[in-house]
Design a protein around this motif. Sequence first.
Motif, PDB file in Angstrom:
ATOM      1  N   UNK A 185      52.874   7.597 -46.506  1.00 36.61           N
ATOM      2  CA  UNK A 185      53.498   8.750 -45.874  1.00 36.61           C
ATOM      3  C   UNK A 185      54.918   9.025 -46.302  1.00 36.61           C
ATOM      4  N   UNK A 186      55.314   8.524 -47.485  1.00 38.68           N
ATOM      5  CA  UNK A 186      56.687   8.726 -47.943  1.00 38.68           C
ATOM      6  C   UNK A 186      56.788   9.927 -48.872  1.00 38.68           C
ATOM      7  N   UNK A 187      57.809  10.733 -48.628  1.00 40.80           N
ATOM      8  CA  UNK A 187      58.118  11.844 -49.528  1.00 40.80           C
ATOM      9  C   UNK A 187      58.857  11.296 -50.736  1.00 40.80           C
ATOM     10  N   UNK A 188      58.551  11.809 -51.899  1.00 36.63           N
ATOM     11  CA  UNK A 188      59.221  11.368 -53.120  1.00 36.63           C
ATOM     12  C   UNK A 188      59.331  12.543 -54.083  1.00 36.63           C
ATOM     13  N   UNK A 189      60.211  12.404 -55.044  1.00 37.88           N
ATOM     14  CA  UNK A 189      60.347  13.389 -56.114  1.00 37.88           C
ATOM     15  C   UNK A 189      60.215  12.667 -57.445  1.00 37.88           C
ATOM     16  N   UNK A 190      59.642  13.367 -58.416  1.00 38.80           N
ATOM     17  CA  UNK A 190      59.452  12.796 -59.745  1.00 38.80           C
ATOM     18  C   UNK A 190      60.165  13.667 -60.765  1.00 38.80           C
ATOM     19  N   UNK A 191      60.950  13.033 -61.630  1.00 38.27           N
ATOM     20  CA  UNK A 191      61.588  13.725 -62.748  1.00 38.27           C
ATOM     21  C   UNK A 191      61.353  12.871 -63.986  1.00 38.27           C
ATOM     22  N   UNK A 192      60.434  13.304 -64.846  1.00 38.55           N
ATOM     23  CA  UNK A 192      60.049  12.481 -65.981  1.00 38.55           C
ATOM     24  C   UNK A 192      59.376  11.218 -65.490  1.00 38.55           C
ATOM     25  N   UNK A 193      59.928  10.054 -65.849  1.00 39.20           N
ATOM     26  CA  UNK A 193      59.403   8.775 -65.364  1.00 39.20           C
ATOM     27  C   UNK A 193      60.218   8.230 -64.191  1.00 39.20           C
ATOM     28  N   UNK A 194      61.148   9.045 -63.688  1.00 40.53           N
ATOM     29  CA  UNK A 194      61.973   8.620 -62.554  1.00 40.53           C
ATOM     30  C   UNK A 194      61.331   9.015 -61.230  1.00 40.53           C
ATOM     31  N   UNK A 195      61.323   8.060 -60.279  1.00 35.31           N
ATOM     32  CA  UNK A 195      60.872   8.340 -58.924  1.00 35.31           C
ATOM     33  C   UNK A 195      62.077   8.234 -57.997  1.00 35.31           C
ATOM     34  N   UNK A 196      62.291   9.246 -57.176  1.00 36.13           N
ATOM     35  CA  UNK A 196      63.379   9.282 -56.200  1.00 36.13           C
ATOM     36  C   UNK A 196      62.762   9.298 -54.801  1.00 36.13           C
ATOM     37  N   UNK A 197      63.221   8.419 -53.927  1.00 30.05           N
ATOM     38  CA  UNK A 197      62.749   8.459 -52.543  1.00 30.05           C
ATOM     39  C   UNK A 197      63.803   7.828 -51.645  1.00 30.05           C
ATOM     40  N   UNK A 198      63.664   8.090 -50.348  1.00 28.84           N
ATOM     41  CA  UNK A 198      64.595   7.560 -49.352  1.00 28.84           C
ATOM     42  C   UNK A 198      63.844   6.663 -48.379  1.00 28.84           C
ATOM     43  N   UNK A 199      64.361   5.470 -48.176  1.00 33.61           N
ATOM     44  CA  UNK A 199      63.799   4.563 -47.173  1.00 33.61           C
ATOM     45  C   UNK A 199      64.702   4.614 -45.950  1.00 33.61           C
ATOM     46  N   UNK A 200      64.121   5.119 -44.857  1.00 32.09           N
ATOM     47  CA  UNK A 200      64.893   5.252 -43.627  1.00 32.09           C
ATOM     48  C   UNK A 200      64.128   4.658 -42.452  1.00 32.09           C
TER      49      UNK A 200
END
Length: 200
Positions: A185-200
């Motif tokens: 259930x985590x939202x994430x963003x992908x840019x190329x091979x990079x994954x960005x997400x926030x753990x809260x």
Amino acid sequence: KEVANESIYTEELENIGLIGYLYDPVNKCFYTADDPWQRNFGYNEIYDNAAGLTLMIIDTLRIKFPYKDKDWMIQVWKGQYGLVLVGAEVGVYTKPKDRQLEHYGCAADEDLLRMEMEVQKLETVDGKTKWNRVLYRPYEEHWWITGFVFGNELGNYDNVRVNIRITMKDYEMLEGVTKSLKAQGYYYEVKGLDVYFTFR
């Protein structure tokens, strides 16, 4: 005078560290060395269950996925570390696929991932509540990226969040990580091979 005092204080922190941590004078936070003793022991859930005994009141996220010939786990922690430190960690672990025991080894040098993280705290200033950055750890290859600052959020780890960027080795690994995040259930963003997400 204030600058001189800060300089002396920073120099002392760099020289003595804090209970085994190193000090980053640029980002003004404590962190662990690249090859600490902990790397010899790997990780499993028993360690997390025992964390409270050492006054580590932390929350965690496990991102598990198969990749190539191994099972992988990227684990994130955040919260209170002892009585005086607040911070976060991101670790990379692997185990053989035929190992039934859920014990992972710390990532070998060939399995290091490029990562960066920003730790924020929810703070109220002049009646306004917002997330403020308390530390940043730069984008580099790691098996375990850590950062800690002085503070006390005992029992309030919801007041701490971690913004994370991890670069995957290829699109197969990218798919494994994003599939695991999505399933939890985590939202994430992908840019190329990079994954960005926030753990809260």
